[in-house]
Motif scaffolding. Structure first.
Motif, PDB file in Angstrom:
ATOM      1  N   LYS A   1       0.986  -1.232  -0.056  1.00  0.00           N
ATOM      2  CA  LYS A   1      -0.048  -0.102  -0.092  1.00  0.00           C
ATOM      3  C   LYS A   1       0.721   1.368   0.076  1.00  0.00           C
ATOM      4  O   LYS A   1       1.867   1.354   0.707  1.00  0.00           O
ATOM      5  CB  LYS A   1      -0.888  -0.082   1.128  1.00  0.00           C
ATOM      6  N   PHE A   2       0.694   2.016  -0.931  1.00  0.00           N
ATOM      7  CA  PHE A   2       1.030   3.505  -0.957  1.00  0.00           C
ATOM      8  C   PHE A   2       0.671   4.367   0.200  1.00  0.00           C
ATOM      9  O   PHE A   2      -0.594   4.380   0.682  1.00  0.00           O
ATOM     10  CB  PHE A   2       0.880   4.169  -2.215  1.00  0.00           C
ATOM     11  N   LEU A   3       1.435   5.027   0.990  1.00  0.00           N
ATOM     12  CA  LEU A   3       0.861   6.244   1.915  1.00  0.00           C
ATOM     13  C   LEU A   3       0.057   7.344   1.282  1.00  0.00           C
ATOM     14  O   LEU A   3      -1.138   7.552   1.605  1.00  0.00           O
ATOM     15  CB  LEU A   3       2.120   6.912   2.590  1.00  0.00           C
ATOM     16  N   LYS A   4       0.486   7.791   0.083  1.00  0.00           N
ATOM     17  CA  LYS A   4      -0.349   8.620  -0.806  1.00  0.00           C
ATOM     18  C   LYS A   4      -0.150   8.394  -2.120  1.00  0.00           C
ATOM     19  O   LYS A   4       0.901   8.610  -2.737  1.00  0.00           O
ATOM     20  CB  LYS A   4       0.276  10.273  -0.394  1.00  0.00           C
ATOM     21  N   PRO A   5      -0.985   7.404  -2.807  1.00  0.00           N
ATOM     22  CA  PRO A   5      -0.687   7.055  -4.139  1.00  0.00           C
ATOM     23  C   PRO A   5      -0.482   8.274  -5.042  1.00  0.00           C
ATOM     24  O   PRO A   5      -1.191   9.062  -5.104  1.00  0.00           O
ATOM     25  CB  PRO A   5      -1.694   6.305  -4.509  1.00  0.00           C
ATOM     26  N   PRO A   6       0.533   8.033  -6.070  1.00  0.00           N
ATOM     27  CA  PRO A   6       0.907   9.340  -7.088  1.00  0.00           C
ATOM     28  C   PRO A   6      -0.088   8.963  -8.157  1.00  0.00           C
ATOM     29  O   PRO A   6       0.309   9.573  -9.321  1.00  0.00           O
ATOM     30  CB  PRO A   6       2.178   9.184  -7.382  1.00  0.00           C
ATOM     31  N   VAL A   7      -1.272   8.060  -8.062  1.00  0.00           N
ATOM     32  CA  VAL A   7      -1.925   7.627  -9.497  1.00  0.00           C
ATOM     33  C   VAL A   7      -2.740   8.963  -9.773  1.00  0.00           C
ATOM     34  O   VAL A   7      -3.534   9.776  -9.182  1.00  0.00           O
ATOM     35  CB  VAL A   7      -2.884   6.498  -8.966  1.00  0.00           C
ATOM     36  N   ARG A   8      -2.704   9.107 -11.034  1.00  0.00           N
ATOM     37  CA  ARG A   8      -3.577  10.028 -11.643  1.00  0.00           C
ATOM     38  C   ARG A   8      -4.455   9.399 -12.701  1.00  0.00           C
ATOM     39  O   ARG A   8      -5.593  10.129 -12.895  1.00  0.00           O
ATOM     40  CB  ARG A   8      -2.484  11.225 -12.571  1.00  0.00           C
ATOM     41  N   ARG A   9      -4.499   8.259 -13.125  1.00  0.00           N
ATOM     42  CA  ARG A   9      -5.306   7.724 -14.122  1.00  0.00           C
ATOM     43  C   ARG A   9      -5.038   6.131 -13.945  1.00  0.00           C
ATOM     44  O   ARG A   9      -3.869   5.915 -14.109  1.00  0.00           O
ATOM     45  CB  ARG A   9      -5.381   8.157 -15.433  1.00  0.00           C
ATOM     46  N   VAL A  10      -6.008   5.204 -13.974  1.00  0.00           N
ATOM     47  CA  VAL A  10      -5.938   3.862 -14.073  1.00  0.00           C
ATOM     48  C   VAL A  10      -6.948   3.459 -15.270  1.00  0.00           C
ATOM     49  O   VAL A  10      -8.125   3.800 -15.208  1.00  0.00           O
ATOM     50  CB  VAL A  10      -6.301   3.175 -12.858  1.00  0.00           C
ATOM     51  N   GLU A  11      -6.536   2.648 -16.056  1.00  0.00           N
ATOM     52  CA  GLU A  11      -7.444   1.916 -17.017  1.00  0.00           C
ATOM     53  C   GLU A  11      -7.386   0.536 -16.921  1.00  0.00           C
ATOM     54  O   GLU A  11      -6.166   0.037 -17.134  1.00  0.00           O
ATOM     55  CB  GLU A  11      -7.056   2.371 -18.435  1.00  0.00           C
ATOM     56  N   LEU A  12      -8.474   0.088 -16.801  1.00  0.00           N
ATOM     57  CA  LEU A  12      -8.381  -1.644 -16.751  1.00  0.00           C
ATOM     58  C   LEU A  12      -9.321  -1.817 -18.050  1.00  0.00           C
ATOM     59  O   LEU A  12     -10.487  -1.532 -18.127  1.00  0.00           O
ATOM     60  CB  LEU A  12      -9.198  -2.056 -15.568  1.00  0.00           C
ATOM     61  N   THR A  13      -8.897  -2.714 -18.936  1.00  0.00           N
ATOM     62  CA  THR A  13      -9.521  -3.126 -20.114  1.00  0.00           C
ATOM     63  C   THR A  13      -9.589  -4.606 -20.522  1.00  0.00           C
ATOM     64  O   THR A  13      -8.482  -5.236 -20.296  1.00  0.00           O
ATOM     65  CB  THR A  13      -8.707  -2.319 -21.359  1.00  0.00           C
ATOM     66  N   ILE A  14     -10.490  -4.952 -21.006  1.00  0.00           N
ATOM     67  CA  ILE A  14     -10.697  -6.318 -21.591  1.00  0.00           C
ATOM     68  C   ILE A  14     -10.968  -6.152 -23.234  1.00  0.00           C
ATOM     69  O   ILE A  14     -11.718  -5.580 -23.361  1.00  0.00           O
ATOM     70  CB  ILE A  14     -11.774  -7.262 -20.839  1.00  0.00           C
ATOM     71  N   TYR A  15     -10.126  -7.062 -23.747  1.00  0.00           N
ATOM     72  CA  TYR A  15     -10.510  -7.193 -25.421  1.00  0.00           C
ATOM     73  C   TYR A  15     -10.928  -8.452 -25.431  1.00  0.00           C
ATOM     74  O   TYR A  15     -10.935  -9.625 -24.945  1.00  0.00           O
ATOM     75  CB  TYR A  15      -9.148  -7.129 -26.130  1.00  0.00           C
ATOM     76  N   PHE A  16     -12.036  -8.526 -26.539  1.00  0.00           N
ATOM     77  CA  PHE A  16     -13.064  -9.492 -26.864  1.00  0.00           C
ATOM     78  C   PHE A  16     -12.862  -9.825 -28.436  1.00  0.00           C
ATOM     79  O   PHE A  16     -12.892  -8.664 -29.248  1.00  0.00           O
ATOM     80  CB  PHE A  16     -14.145  -9.616 -26.094  1.00  0.00           C
ATOM     81  N   ASN A  17     -13.255 -10.913 -28.653  1.00  0.00           N
ATOM     82  CA  ASN A  17     -14.086 -11.068 -29.838  1.00  0.00           C
ATOM     83  C   ASN A  17     -15.484 -11.590 -29.864  1.00  0.00           C
ATOM     84  O   ASN A  17     -15.820 -12.245 -28.967  1.00  0.00           O
ATOM     85  CB  ASN A  17     -13.356 -12.426 -30.632  1.00  0.00           C
ATOM     86  N   ALA A  18     -16.309 -10.546 -30.453  1.00  0.00           N
ATOM     87  CA  ALA A  18     -17.970 -10.748 -30.392  1.00  0.00           C
ATOM     88  C   ALA A  18     -18.184 -11.842 -31.523  1.00  0.00           C
ATOM     89  O   ALA A  18     -17.803 -11.975 -32.487  1.00  0.00           O
ATOM     90  CB  ALA A  18     -18.522  -9.464 -30.696  1.00  0.00           C
ATOM     91  N   SER A  19     -19.376 -12.818 -31.032  1.00  0.00           N
ATOM     92  CA  SER A  19     -19.713 -13.724 -32.165  1.00  0.00           C
ATOM     93  C   SER A  19     -20.681 -12.973 -33.262  1.00  0.00           C
ATOM     94  O   SER A  19     -20.874 -13.540 -34.309  1.00  0.00           O
ATOM     95  CB  SER A  19     -20.859 -14.645 -31.246  1.00  0.00           C
ATOM     96  N   ASP A  20     -20.842 -11.658 -33.018  1.00  0.00           N
ATOM     97  CA  ASP A  20     -21.339 -11.171 -34.214  1.00  0.00           C
ATOM     98  C   ASP A  20     -21.274  -9.487 -34.047  1.00  0.00           C
ATOM     99  O   ASP A  20     -20.777  -9.311 -33.007  1.00  0.00           O
ATOM    100  CB  ASP A  20     -23.086 -11.131 -34.260  1.00  0.00           C
ATOM    101  N   ALA A  21     -21.463  -8.728 -35.013  1.00  0.00           N
ATOM    102  CA  ALA A  21     -21.004  -7.397 -34.895  1.00  0.00           C
ATOM    103  C   ALA A  21     -21.733  -6.698 -33.920  1.00  0.00           C
ATOM    104  O   ALA A  21     -23.113  -6.924 -33.994  1.00  0.00           O
ATOM    105  CB  ALA A  21     -21.282  -6.891 -36.437  1.00  0.00           C
ATOM    106  N   ILE A  22     -21.453  -5.979 -33.159  1.00  0.00           N
ATOM    107  CA  ILE A  22     -22.158  -5.111 -32.049  1.00  0.00           C
ATOM    108  C   ILE A  22     -22.676  -4.090 -32.780  1.00  0.00           C
ATOM    109  O   ILE A  22     -21.951  -3.337 -33.298  1.00  0.00           O
ATOM    110  CB  ILE A  22     -21.347  -4.761 -30.915  1.00  0.00           C
ATOM    111  N   GLN A  23     -23.985  -3.751 -32.725  1.00  0.00           N
ATOM    112  CA  GLN A  23     -24.740  -2.741 -33.306  1.00  0.00           C
ATOM    113  C   GLN A  23     -25.100  -1.918 -32.167  1.00  0.00           C
ATOM    114  O   GLN A  23     -25.428  -2.099 -31.105  1.00  0.00           O
ATOM    115  CB  GLN A  23     -25.927  -3.134 -34.001  1.00  0.00           C
ATOM    116  N   GLY A  24     -25.650  -0.503 -32.648  1.00  0.00           N
ATOM    117  CA  GLY A  24     -26.180   0.223 -31.616  1.00  0.00           C
ATOM    118  C   GLY A  24     -27.307  -0.088 -31.054  1.00  0.00           C
ATOM    119  O   GLY A  24     -27.777   0.355 -29.859  1.00  0.00           O
ATOM    120  N   SER A  25     -28.459  -0.649 -31.579  1.00  0.00           N
ATOM    121  CA  SER A  25     -29.490  -1.333 -31.077  1.00  0.00           C
ATOM    122  C   SER A  25     -29.323  -2.341 -29.846  1.00  0.00           C
ATOM    123  O   SER A  25     -29.986  -2.588 -28.995  1.00  0.00           O
ATOM    124  CB  SER A  25     -30.302  -1.822 -32.058  1.00  0.00           C
ATOM    125  N   HIS A  26     -28.094  -3.190 -30.090  1.00  0.00           N
ATOM    126  CA  HIS A  26     -27.931  -4.134 -29.173  1.00  0.00           C
ATOM    127  C   HIS A  26     -27.407  -3.326 -27.772  1.00  0.00           C
ATOM    128  O   HIS A  26     -27.782  -3.929 -26.686  1.00  0.00           O
ATOM    129  CB  HIS A  26     -26.530  -4.758 -29.351  1.00  0.00           C
TER     130      HIS A  26
END
Length: 217
Positions: A41-66
């Motif tokens: 643990k940091f006493l005072k973390p110097p973090v300014r941004r954190v990004e957690l990302t998952i990448y995937f393959n979709a079984s069909d093209a994702i549409q706006g209606s979905h």
């Protein structure tokens, strides 16, 4: 549920406390190698941004209606919505040019739903889902912690997956990524790297510059 089960993202932590708020490496790192998996643990973390990302393959093209139901599901938690041109797919070179014809599926925009309270947001496009946290300069709200953001990723990606499943679209996770943006005021990247590696006993050589990146091997 996402088709490959519960997502697991691990992190690595290091002591980045410079002199002035001096904390020795041995004070925060486990001294017994058997306890090396203990949380740091940091006493005072110097973090300014954190990004957690998952990448995937979709079984069909994702549409706006979905994904349209998400605006109702998230309207209280993430009321701010922005849309931008989608980023190139992770598995394609950025210089590739895609040509769409009348039979092509129009790619959904890179869409972000943001909170107005704790600086969290969720975003998605056709090949990825992301949770992001940004430091608020005005309020100075503390970093909520990796575990809290990972819980948000699990919960909201599950919502995203369930909404798509209602349109018979399933997701197959291919990669997970964790990015941190840290900032130590008044220090260059070289000063920070040398400080961490020498327990703040060394100083950068004269050949170093003010670059924002330093690689060590």
């Amino acid at each position: 549920q996402l088709s490959r089960g519960i997502l697991s993202i691990t992190r690595q932590a290091a002591t980045l406390t410079p002199p002035g708020n001096r904390v020795r490496y041995s004070d925060v790192m486990p001294t017994d190698p058997r306890n090396a998996s203990d949380t740091v643990k940091f006493l005072k973390p110097p973090v300014r941004r954190v990004e957690l990302t998952i990448y995937f393959n979709a079984s069909d093209a994702i549409q706006g209606s979905h994904v349209a139901p998400l605006s109702q599901i998230w309207k209280e938690t993430y009321p701010r919505v922005t849309e931008h041109a989608p980023m190139p797919p992770e598995d394609e070179p950025s210089e590739n040019i895609s040509v769409l014809n009348e039979n092509s599926s129009w790619p959904i925009p890179f869409t972000r739903y943001a909170s107005v309270v704790d600086r969290r947001s969720v975003a998605f496009q056709r090949d990825r889902f992301e949770v992001r946290w940004d430091f608020d300069e005005e309020s100075g709200a503390p970093y909520p912690g990796f575990e809290s953001l990972l819980d948000t990723l699990r919960q909201e990606s599950d919502v995203f997956s369930r909404v798509l499943s209602n349109s018979d679209v399933s997701l197959d996770i291919t990669k997970a990524e964790c990015r941190y943006v840290n900032q130590i005021p008044g220090m260059t990247a070289a000063q920070l790297a040398v400080g961490v590696l020498t327990d703040w006993q060394g100083s950068p050589g004269a050949h170093t510059d003010d670059s924002n990146y330093v690689g060590v091997r």
